[in-house]
Design a protein around this motif. Structure first.
Motif, PDB file in Angstrom:
ATOM      1  N   ALA A 117       0.786  -1.231   0.000  1.00  0.00           N
ATOM      2  CA  ALA A 117       0.000   0.000   0.000  1.00  0.00           C
ATOM      3  C   ALA A 117       0.822   1.287   0.000  1.00  0.00           C
ATOM      4  N   SER A 118       2.127   1.186  -0.098  1.00  0.00           N
ATOM      5  CA  SER A 118       2.930   2.410  -0.049  1.00  0.00           C
ATOM      6  C   SER A 118       2.945   3.168  -1.374  1.00  0.00           C
ATOM      7  N   ARG A 119       2.562   2.479  -2.471  1.00  0.00           N
ATOM      8  CA  ARG A 119       2.559   3.174  -3.758  1.00  0.00           C
ATOM      9  C   ARG A 119       1.718   2.399  -4.776  1.00  0.00           C
ATOM     10  N   GLY A 120       1.477   3.024  -5.897  1.00  0.00           N
ATOM     11  CA  GLY A 120       0.837   2.377  -7.040  1.00  0.00           C
ATOM     12  C   GLY A 120      -0.541   1.813  -6.784  1.00  0.00           C
TER      13      GLY A 120
ATOM     14  N   THR B   6      -5.885   1.384  -4.341  1.00  0.00           N
ATOM     15  CA  THR B   6      -6.918   0.470  -3.856  1.00  0.00           C
ATOM     16  C   THR B   6      -7.332   0.832  -2.435  1.00  0.00           C
ATOM     17  N   ALA B   7      -6.364   1.104  -1.579  1.00  0.00           N
ATOM     18  CA  ALA B   7      -6.662   1.477  -0.190  1.00  0.00           C
ATOM     19  C   ALA B   7      -7.485   2.756  -0.138  1.00  0.00           C
ATOM     20  N   LEU B   8      -7.126   3.739  -0.941  1.00  0.00           N
ATOM     21  CA  LEU B   8      -7.875   5.002  -0.956  1.00  0.00           C
ATOM     22  C   LEU B   8      -9.298   4.803  -1.486  1.00  0.00           C
ATOM     23  N   ALA B   9      -9.440   4.001  -2.535  1.00  0.00           N
ATOM     24  CA  ALA B   9     -10.765   3.751  -3.105  1.00  0.00           C
ATOM     25  C   ALA B   9     -11.668   3.022  -2.109  1.00  0.00           C
ATOM     26  N   LEU B  10     -11.120   2.043  -1.404  1.00  0.00           N
ATOM     27  CA  LEU B  10     -11.909   1.317  -0.409  1.00  0.00           C
ATOM     28  C   LEU B  10     -12.318   2.233   0.738  1.00  0.00           C
TER      29      LEU B  10
ATOM     30  N   VAL C 221      -9.819  -0.261   6.348  1.00  0.00           N
ATOM     31  CA  VAL C 221      -8.642  -0.663   5.576  1.00  0.00           C
ATOM     32  C   VAL C 221      -7.459  -0.907   6.507  1.00  0.00           C
ATOM     33  N   ILE C 222      -6.844  -2.069   6.339  1.00  0.00           N
ATOM     34  CA  ILE C 222      -5.574  -2.381   7.005  1.00  0.00           C
ATOM     35  C   ILE C 222      -4.522  -2.371   5.900  1.00  0.00           C
ATOM     36  N   VAL C 223      -3.483  -1.558   6.067  1.00  0.00           N
ATOM     37  CA  VAL C 223      -2.474  -1.434   5.012  1.00  0.00           C
ATOM     38  C   VAL C 223      -1.129  -1.961   5.495  1.00  0.00           C
ATOM     39  N   THR C 224      -0.401  -2.597   4.575  1.00  0.00           N
ATOM     40  CA  THR C 224       0.956  -3.067   4.855  1.00  0.00           C
ATOM     41  C   THR C 224       1.841  -2.766   3.660  1.00  0.00           C
ATOM     42  N   ALA C 225       3.138  -2.660   3.919  1.00  0.00           N
ATOM     43  CA  ALA C 225       4.111  -2.444   2.842  1.00  0.00           C
ATOM     44  C   ALA C 225       5.490  -2.835   3.355  1.00  0.00           C
ATOM     45  N   ARG C 226       6.334  -3.263   2.447  1.00  0.00           N
ATOM     46  CA  ARG C 226       7.705  -3.623   2.832  1.00  0.00           C
ATOM     47  C   ARG C 226       8.642  -2.425   2.745  1.00  0.00           C
ATOM     48  N   SER C 227       8.268  -1.431   1.977  1.00  0.00           N
ATOM     49  CA  SER C 227       9.199  -0.322   1.732  1.00  0.00           C
ATOM     50  C   SER C 227       9.042   0.807   2.751  1.00  0.00           C
ATOM     51  N   SER C 228       8.722   1.953   2.320  1.00  0.00           N
ATOM     52  CA  SER C 228       8.773   3.173   3.118  1.00  0.00           C
ATOM     53  C   SER C 228       7.679   3.281   4.178  1.00  0.00           C
ATOM     54  N   GLU C 229       8.095   3.319   5.439  1.00  0.00           N
ATOM     55  CA  GLU C 229       7.152   3.520   6.531  1.00  0.00           C
ATOM     56  C   GLU C 229       6.528   4.912   6.449  1.00  0.00           C
ATOM     57  N   ALA C 230       7.307   5.895   5.996  1.00  0.00           N
ATOM     58  CA  ALA C 230       6.792   7.260   5.869  1.00  0.00           C
ATOM     59  C   ALA C 230       5.646   7.326   4.860  1.00  0.00           C
ATOM     60  N   LYS C 231       5.765   6.585   3.755  1.00  0.00           N
ATOM     61  CA  LYS C 231       4.697   6.581   2.745  1.00  0.00           C
ATOM     62  C   LYS C 231       3.431   5.933   3.286  1.00  0.00           C
ATOM     63  N   VAL C 232       3.584   4.877   4.062  1.00  0.00           N
ATOM     64  CA  VAL C 232       2.421   4.219   4.656  1.00  0.00           C
ATOM     65  C   VAL C 232       1.764   5.150   5.674  1.00  0.00           C
ATOM     66  N   ASN C 233       2.561   5.813   6.493  1.00  0.00           N
ATOM     67  CA  ASN C 233       2.011   6.760   7.464  1.00  0.00           C
ATOM     68  C   ASN C 233       1.279   7.897   6.772  1.00  0.00           C
ATOM     69  N   SER C 234       1.801   8.354   5.655  1.00  0.00           N
ATOM     70  CA  SER C 234       1.147   9.404   4.877  1.00  0.00           C
ATOM     71  C   SER C 234      -0.202   8.928   4.345  1.00  0.00           C
ATOM     72  N   LEU C 235      -0.242   7.691   3.871  1.00  0.00           N
ATOM     73  CA  LEU C 235      -1.492   7.116   3.366  1.00  0.00           C
ATOM     74  C   LEU C 235      -2.516   6.994   4.485  1.00  0.00           C
TER      75      LEU C 235
END
Length: 62
Positions: free
Chosen positions: A13-16, A21-25, A32-46
């Protein structure tokens, strides 16, 4: 039971596609429960965008 709560788990959920999908839901009032392997900052922003958008929608409906 008519009003069942809906919850979605969105991975990547950090990009693309995951982020969109998370925003649309969230716009459809799905929890919505979101997870990502990359940027924690991007997930927090989402998460902030989802929470802020939900607050605006809730205020508008009052």
């Amino acid at each position: 039971m008519k009003n069942k709560a809906k919850i979605a788990l969105v991975t990547g959920a950090s990009r693309g596609l995951g982020k969109n999908t998370a925003l649309a839901l969230a716009k459809k009032w799905v929890g919505v429960i979101v997870t990502a392997r990359s940027s924690e900052a991007k997930v927090n922003s989402l998460v902030s965008a989802i929470a802020y958008g939900g607050a605006l929608r809730h205020r508008r409906n009052r």
